[in-house]
Design a protein around this motif. Sequence first.
Motif, PDB file in Angstrom:
ATOM      1  N   GLY A 192      10.553  -3.958 -20.174  1.00 50.36           N
ATOM      2  CA  GLY A 192       9.513  -3.325 -20.208  1.00 50.36           C
ATOM      3  C   GLY A 192       9.522  -1.891 -19.672  1.00 50.36           C
ATOM      4  O   GLY A 192       8.208  -1.096 -20.151  1.00 50.36           O
ATOM      5  N   LYS A 193       9.090  -2.280 -18.035  1.00 44.87           N
ATOM      6  CA  LYS A 193       8.902  -0.873 -17.371  1.00 44.87           C
ATOM      7  C   LYS A 193       9.626   0.143 -17.609  1.00 44.87           C
ATOM      8  O   LYS A 193       9.208   1.480 -17.555  1.00 44.87           O
ATOM      9  N   ALA A 194      10.777  -0.007 -17.685  1.00 43.31           N
ATOM     10  CA  ALA A 194      11.666   1.447 -18.506  1.00 43.31           C
ATOM     11  C   ALA A 194      10.855   2.069 -19.867  1.00 43.31           C
ATOM     12  O   ALA A 194      11.799   2.822 -20.434  1.00 43.31           O
ATOM     13  N   MET A 195      10.573   0.918 -20.829  1.00 44.86           N
ATOM     14  CA  MET A 195      10.138   1.215 -21.791  1.00 44.86           C
ATOM     15  C   MET A 195       8.268   2.376 -21.761  1.00 44.86           C
ATOM     16  O   MET A 195       7.951   2.617 -22.576  1.00 44.86           O
ATOM     17  N   ALA A 196       7.719   1.943 -20.351  1.00 49.75           N
ATOM     18  CA  ALA A 196       6.558   2.032 -20.510  1.00 49.75           C
ATOM     19  C   ALA A 196       6.574   3.835 -20.189  1.00 49.75           C
ATOM     20  O   ALA A 196       7.521   4.696 -19.623  1.00 49.75           O
ATOM     21  N   GLU A 197       5.617   4.398 -20.632  1.00 49.40           N
ATOM     22  CA  GLU A 197       6.066   6.271 -21.061  1.00 49.40           C
ATOM     23  C   GLU A 197       4.814   6.035 -19.273  1.00 49.40           C
ATOM     24  O   GLU A 197       3.600   5.881 -19.676  1.00 49.40           O
ATOM     25  N   PRO A 198       5.507   7.534 -19.014  1.00 49.00           N
ATOM     26  CA  PRO A 198       3.917   8.064 -17.831  1.00 49.00           C
ATOM     27  C   PRO A 198       3.403   8.636 -18.619  1.00 49.00           C
ATOM     28  O   PRO A 198       3.417   8.677 -19.482  1.00 49.00           O
ATOM     29  N   SER A 199       2.037   8.432 -17.310  1.00 52.90           N
ATOM     30  CA  SER A 199       1.048   8.689 -17.780  1.00 52.90           C
ATOM     31  C   SER A 199       1.419  10.851 -17.710  1.00 52.90           C
ATOM     32  O   SER A 199       2.207  11.599 -17.622  1.00 52.90           O
ATOM     33  N   ASP A 200       0.117  11.423 -18.427  1.00 54.47           N
ATOM     34  CA  ASP A 200       0.145  12.941 -18.745  1.00 54.47           C
ATOM     35  C   ASP A 200       0.391  14.260 -17.788  1.00 54.47           C
ATOM     36  O   ASP A 200       0.950  14.714 -17.388  1.00 54.47           O
ATOM     37  N   ASP A 201      -0.313  13.152 -16.595  1.00 55.21           N
ATOM     38  CA  ASP A 201      -0.441  13.607 -15.334  1.00 55.21           C
ATOM     39  C   ASP A 201       1.066  13.389 -14.225  1.00 55.21           C
ATOM     40  O   ASP A 201       0.711  14.540 -13.567  1.00 55.21           O
ATOM     41  N   ASP A 242       4.620   1.344 -13.143  1.00 58.65           N
ATOM     42  CA  ASP A 242       4.487  -0.136 -12.642  1.00 58.65           C
ATOM     43  C   ASP A 242       2.793  -0.424 -12.960  1.00 58.65           C
ATOM     44  O   ASP A 242       2.523  -1.216 -13.223  1.00 58.65           O
ATOM     45  N   GLN A 243       2.113   0.419 -11.995  1.00 51.36           N
ATOM     46  CA  GLN A 243       0.425   0.631 -12.758  1.00 51.36           C
ATOM     47  C   GLN A 243       0.249   0.955 -14.709  1.00 51.36           C
ATOM     48  O   GLN A 243      -0.153  -0.080 -14.799  1.00 51.36           O
ATOM     49  N   GLU A 244       0.395   1.389 -14.958  1.00 48.91           N
ATOM     50  CA  GLU A 244       1.041   1.403 -16.841  1.00 48.91           C
ATOM     51  C   GLU A 244       1.008   0.312 -17.104  1.00 48.91           C
ATOM     52  O   GLU A 244       0.836  -0.401 -18.016  1.00 48.91           O
ATOM     53  N   PHE A 245       2.293  -0.125 -16.994  1.00 50.02           N
ATOM     54  CA  PHE A 245       2.535  -1.683 -17.360  1.00 50.02           C
ATOM     55  C   PHE A 245       1.939  -2.615 -16.764  1.00 50.02           C
ATOM     56  O   PHE A 245       1.268  -3.006 -17.614  1.00 50.02           O
ATOM     57  N   HIS A 246       1.347  -2.501 -15.562  1.00 48.02           N
ATOM     58  CA  HIS A 246       0.782  -3.968 -15.194  1.00 48.02           C
ATOM     59  C   HIS A 246      -0.599  -3.422 -16.233  1.00 48.02           C
ATOM     60  O   HIS A 246      -1.229  -5.055 -16.238  1.00 48.02           O
ATOM     61  N   SER A 247      -1.171  -3.074 -16.292  1.00 51.69           N
ATOM     62  CA  SER A 247      -2.200  -2.593 -16.609  1.00 51.69           C
ATOM     63  C   SER A 247      -2.296  -3.120 -18.352  1.00 51.69           C
ATOM     64  O   SER A 247      -3.361  -3.373 -18.914  1.00 51.69           O
ATOM     65  N   GLU A 248      -1.158  -2.141 -18.656  1.00 50.10           N
ATOM     66  CA  GLU A 248      -0.440  -2.646 -20.288  1.00 50.10           C
ATOM     67  C   GLU A 248      -1.151  -4.393 -20.246  1.00 50.10           C
ATOM     68  O   GLU A 248      -1.329  -4.736 -21.184  1.00 50.10           O
ATOM     69  N   LEU A 249       0.321  -4.965 -19.780  1.00 50.16           N
ATOM     70  CA  LEU A 249      -0.546  -6.630 -19.271  1.00 50.16           C
ATOM     71  C   LEU A 249      -0.947  -7.001 -19.329  1.00 50.16           C
ATOM     72  O   LEU A 249      -1.533  -8.151 -20.037  1.00 50.16           O
ATOM     73  N   LEU A 250      -2.532  -6.749 -18.044  1.00 51.84           N
ATOM     74  CA  LEU A 250      -3.330  -6.992 -17.967  1.00 51.84           C
ATOM     75  C   LEU A 250      -4.375  -7.220 -19.363  1.00 51.84           C
ATOM     76  O   LEU A 250      -5.035  -7.771 -19.795  1.00 51.84           O
TER      77      LEU A 250
END
Length: 141
Positions: free
Chosen positions: A34-43, A49-57
């Motif tokens: 899941g972490k590997a599939m998470a897209e990095p932010s634009d900036d 891992d923060q994006e992944f955790h936020s999506e799970l939350l």
Amino acid sequence: KQYLSDSIIQRSQLYNFFRQPIALRAAKRDITAGKAMAEPSDDGEVPIDQEFHSELLDLFARELHASGVELVAISAGRSLDNAPLVRRKIMELESADLLTYHDTEEWLADAGDYHSPEGHAWGSKAHAIIGRNLARALRAR
């Protein structure tokens, strides 16, 4: 699956001995994928891992809300300072009435030294203070 679920094998010591390590390994594999599939932010500044955790939350809060379960979140010390995207997600979910967030720093402001001797963020003194305040907040709802 039904046959296995109802069988004596499901309740055996040997089955349970192997089940947990296999389940943990599978869960770690799924989280890593899941972490590997998470897209990095634009900036490019926010760690994946923060994006992944936020999506799970977000998914967790919406699932609980749909089930009629209230979600309450607290943080240990200033831990959310190191995760600005997660903090933003918590505030977003709170404003959408999908969770209630309590900042424990407010409760511990006048507590003095509340760390544990083992080096954890909270010792028994902090747990008692947080427990009292959390109970008060939950009763008030």
